[in-house]
Design a protein around this motif. Structure first.
Motif, PDB file in Angstrom:
ATOM      1  N   LEU A   1       0.902  -0.753  -0.216  1.00  0.00           N
ATOM      2  CA  LEU A   1      -0.177   0.271  -0.294  1.00  0.00           C
ATOM      3  C   LEU A   1       0.897   1.459  -0.243  1.00  0.00           C
ATOM      4  O   LEU A   1       0.401   2.105  -0.840  1.00  0.00           O
ATOM      5  N   SER A   2       2.219   1.534   0.879  1.00  0.00           N
ATOM      6  CA  SER A   2       2.915   2.223   0.696  1.00  0.00           C
ATOM      7  C   SER A   2       4.086   2.503  -0.528  1.00  0.00           C
ATOM      8  O   SER A   2       4.209   3.994  -0.317  1.00  0.00           O
ATOM      9  N   LYS A   3       4.073   1.619  -1.241  1.00  0.00           N
ATOM     10  CA  LYS A   3       4.807   1.262  -2.201  1.00  0.00           C
ATOM     11  C   LYS A   3       5.304   2.922  -2.629  1.00  0.00           C
ATOM     12  O   LYS A   3       6.590   3.499  -3.009  1.00  0.00           O
ATOM     13  N   SER A   4       4.083   3.730  -3.406  1.00  0.00           N
ATOM     14  CA  SER A   4       3.985   4.898  -4.334  1.00  0.00           C
ATOM     15  C   SER A   4       3.775   6.169  -3.747  1.00  0.00           C
ATOM     16  O   SER A   4       4.125   7.234  -4.006  1.00  0.00           O
ATOM     17  N   LEU A   5       3.673   6.204  -1.919  1.00  0.00           N
ATOM     18  CA  LEU A   5       3.616   6.793  -1.325  1.00  0.00           C
ATOM     19  C   LEU A   5       4.552   7.717  -0.722  1.00  0.00           C
ATOM     20  O   LEU A   5       5.350   6.687  -0.288  1.00  0.00           O
ATOM     21  N   ARG A   6       4.567   8.932  -0.637  1.00  0.00           N
ATOM     22  CA  ARG A   6       5.309   9.550  -0.253  1.00  0.00           C
ATOM     23  C   ARG A   6       5.177  10.702   0.986  1.00  0.00           C
ATOM     24  O   ARG A   6       6.149  11.288   2.106  1.00  0.00           O
TER      25      ARG A   6
ATOM     26  N   ARG B   1       3.112  11.600   4.429  1.00  0.00           N
ATOM     27  CA  ARG B   1       3.367  11.172   5.793  1.00  0.00           C
ATOM     28  C   ARG B   1       1.482  11.046   6.213  1.00  0.00           C
ATOM     29  O   ARG B   1       1.259   9.679   6.847  1.00  0.00           O
ATOM     30  N   THR B   2       0.558  11.602   5.469  1.00  0.00           N
ATOM     31  CA  THR B   2      -0.708  11.412   5.887  1.00  0.00           C
ATOM     32  C   THR B   2      -0.846  10.031   5.883  1.00  0.00           C
ATOM     33  O   THR B   2      -1.957   9.253   5.728  1.00  0.00           O
ATOM     34  N   GLY B   3      -0.335   9.996   3.845  1.00  0.00           N
ATOM     35  CA  GLY B   3      -0.788   8.398   3.670  1.00  0.00           C
ATOM     36  C   GLY B   3      -0.079   7.065   4.214  1.00  0.00           C
ATOM     37  O   GLY B   3      -1.021   6.080   4.115  1.00  0.00           O
ATOM     38  N   LEU B   4       0.743   8.049   4.509  1.00  0.00           N
ATOM     39  CA  LEU B   4       1.715   6.147   5.651  1.00  0.00           C
ATOM     40  C   LEU B   4       0.501   6.170   6.873  1.00  0.00           C
ATOM     41  O   LEU B   4       0.493   5.095   7.303  1.00  0.00           O
ATOM     42  N   TYR B   5       0.308   7.199   7.327  1.00  0.00           N
ATOM     43  CA  TYR B   5      -0.972   7.153   8.189  1.00  0.00           C
ATOM     44  C   TYR B   5      -1.601   6.519   8.366  1.00  0.00           C
ATOM     45  O   TYR B   5      -2.922   5.489   9.470  1.00  0.00           O
ATOM     46  N   MET B   6      -3.059   7.023   7.159  1.00  0.00           N
ATOM     47  CA  MET B   6      -4.248   5.962   6.926  1.00  0.00           C
ATOM     48  C   MET B   6      -3.536   4.544   6.774  1.00  0.00           C
ATOM     49  O   MET B   6      -4.504   3.955   7.476  1.00  0.00           O
ATOM     50  N   ASN B   7      -2.707   4.459   6.020  1.00  0.00           N
ATOM     51  CA  ASN B   7      -1.879   2.706   5.759  1.00  0.00           C
ATOM     52  C   ASN B   7      -2.145   1.546   6.714  1.00  0.00           C
ATOM     53  O   ASN B   7      -2.175   1.193   7.004  1.00  0.00           O
ATOM     54  N   LEU B   8      -1.262   2.551   7.975  1.00  0.00           N
ATOM     55  CA  LEU B   8      -1.194   2.190   9.450  1.00  0.00           C
ATOM     56  C   LEU B   8      -2.776   2.170   9.953  1.00  0.00           C
ATOM     57  O   LEU B   8      -2.420   0.830  10.235  1.00  0.00           O
ATOM     58  N   LEU B   9      -3.464   2.570  10.057  1.00  0.00           N
ATOM     59  CA  LEU B   9      -4.866   2.446   9.784  1.00  0.00           C
ATOM     60  C   LEU B   9      -5.535   1.566   9.576  1.00  0.00           C
ATOM     61  O   LEU B   9      -6.224   0.553  10.328  1.00  0.00           O
ATOM     62  N   VAL B  10      -4.976   1.595   8.227  1.00  0.00           N
ATOM     63  CA  VAL B  10      -6.000  -0.078   7.580  1.00  0.00           C
ATOM     64  C   VAL B  10      -5.316  -1.331   7.872  1.00  0.00           C
ATOM     65  O   VAL B  10      -6.227  -1.879   8.249  1.00  0.00           O
TER      66      VAL B  10
END
Length: 475
Positions: free
Chosen positions: A295-300, A302-311
């Motif tokens: 999920l985080s491969k193409s993300l840069r 922090r908000t996206g990474l935090y959302m993935n952590l919640l997922v």
């Protein structure tokens, strides 16, 4: 057949004796037969489901190609997930759909049915899925021998509650001849004895004390509720890490090494980030490698990474069970981890004004105390049978009229368990990252045999080796 039962010990000794009596080329068939018999003892229909899942994973494993076959991979993973979704989540989804439609004056078109959840289905399904994904990623070559692959999924120590072993690690060991080594047999028995101590001396005793408290929190005093709050994490730790020790010890007797599933003193973590690095390692690493990283491969951001952590932690809660309590527990853990990541710099700046050395014993003690209580409070949703019971438990904790001094007698039954926990912590401190067999090998004669004798006396005196289910069998 529970790993803490006398029947299992006799079963293990039989498997051990025949395993080393057979030539290597026949051992996989003996282990497969043992695994299927072990699973059959839970319920005959469970075995059919295991064989079907094994066949699906094996067949798609032969079809999936590295860096190709995305559709085949998706189809294989989807088919493997279907039994898990049906048996574990059908009743929950249908119940909530019925409630939602009922609010609008409609009825659910699906029958109301609560199927029996097969023991270990979450564990072997995840093993099968990781096998297919690793093939497509090029990390692993497809297993051509159906018998060896079936043995990998049906390996009896891991079948009911993990660890979630990766195919590359376990299949390689199954293919490698394992000569009898006295050291492996001794190390395996040591791990089994230690696991039994955790399970029957501590976890079972705590379960007997805590089950009534969590079932009817409204009738308990505040002091009893608080005692249950702080002892519940130890019950789950001793139960599940005890299972893992028995499983790893059983495999070690056969010359096979399973991954460690827990850090020895994970309950003394000074942050939830540290905690989750050492708690149910095989599951957290599975979600990291097969959910979070993709999920985080193409993300840069922090908000996206935090959302993935919640997922990830939403799925972690859902993996544990189909209830809103488990989902809330997962989400609360995810939110806490996001907060820890997002405020790390600010927290360090603030605390350095109080303690220039953040590794000072006082700072670590207070951090551990805070993190332990936060985890225990979130864990109420994991331990309580319903969200309503969890709410009543937490309400009782903060109700001033529940804290009568006369209720102190209600916590006396916890005192013997405290002694067991102290003994466990003393041993875990001495381990300091080592395996128990390594620690015991450094002692000779009287100290080592005194430890063996103490474990046996405690197990036979304070615990009963029964068929009491392990806490994680339900997951």
């Amino acid at each position: 057949m529970s790993l803490s039962s006398i029947l299992y010990l006799f079963f293990l000794l039989l498997v051990f004796a025949v395993y080393y009596a057979l030539p290597h080329r026949f051992r996989w068939s003996w282990l497969l037969l043992a695994g299927y018999f072990f699973y059959f003892t839970f319920h005959p229909l469970f075995l059919i489901l295991l064989v079907v899942s094994t066949s699906v994973a094996y067949g798609f494993g032969r079809l999936v190609k590295p860096s190709q076959s995305r559709l085949l991979l998706g189809s294989g993973v989807g088919l493997l997930l279907l039994p898990l979704l049906f048996f574990k989540y059908y009743a929950f989804l249908n119940q909530n759909l019925t409630s939602l439609l009922g609010f609008w004056g409609h009825s659910s078109p699906f029958p109301s049915w609560a199927p029996l959840v097969p023991v270990g289905i979450s564990f072997y399904t995840f093993q099968a899925i990781s096998y297919l994904i690793d093939i497509r990623r090029g990390y692993l070559k497809p297993e051509r021998h159906f018998g060896y692959f079936a043995t990998y999924l049906a390996f009896f120590p891991t079948l009911s509650a993990g660890p979630i072993e990766r195919a590359k690690r376990l299949l390689t060991q199954l293919h490698t001849p394992q000569p009898f080594r006295y050291e492996n047999a001794v190390a395996g028995l040591q791990l089994i004895a230690w696991g039994l101590f955790k399970k029957v001396v501590i976890a079972n005793q705590l379960a007997a004390l805590l089950d009534p408290v969590f079932a009817q929190p409204q009738s308990q005093s505040g002091l009893v509720l608080y005692s249950a709050l702080i002892f519940a994490p130890f019950q789950i730790f001793c139960d599940f890490s005890g299972y893992s020790d028995i499983a790893r010890g059983s495999a070690r007797m056969l010359g096979l090494h399973l991954m460690r599933n827990f850090d020895d003193r994970v309950y003394a973590s000074s942050s939830r980030i540290e905690f989750w690095k050492g708690w149910h390692i095989s599951l957290t690493s599975w979600f990291r490698d097969y959910v979070y990283f993709p999920l985080s491969k193409s993300l840069r951001s922090r908000t996206g990474l935090y959302m993935n952590l919640l997922v990830v932690y939403f799925l972690t809660g859902l993996w544990h069970g189909a209830t809103w309590g488990y989902i809330l527990w997962g989400l609360l853990n995810g939110l806490w981890l996001v907060a820890e990541h997002a405020t790390k710099a600010q927290r360090q700046s603030f605390f350095r004004r109080l303690w220039p050395d953040l590794n000072a014993p006082a700072h670590r003690f207070l951090s551990t105390l805070l993190v332990f209580h936060a985890g225990a409070l979130m864990g109420v949703f994991l331990r309580a049978p319903t969200v309503g019971a969890a709410g009543a438990f937490l309400t009782g904790l903060v109700s001033a009229n529940r804290w009568e001094v006369s209720a102190i007698g209600g916590v006396k039954p916890f005192i013997p368990v405290v002694l067991g926990l102290l003994l466990m912590d003393i041993v875990n401190r001495r381990l300091n990252g080592r395996e128990l067999p390594e620690l015991l090998a450094s002692y000779h004669g009287l100290p080592r045999w005194s430890f063996y004798l103490a474990l046996c006396i405690l197990i036979l005196t304070f615990g009963r080796i029964t068929d009491t289910p392990f806490f994680y069998y339900q997951f």
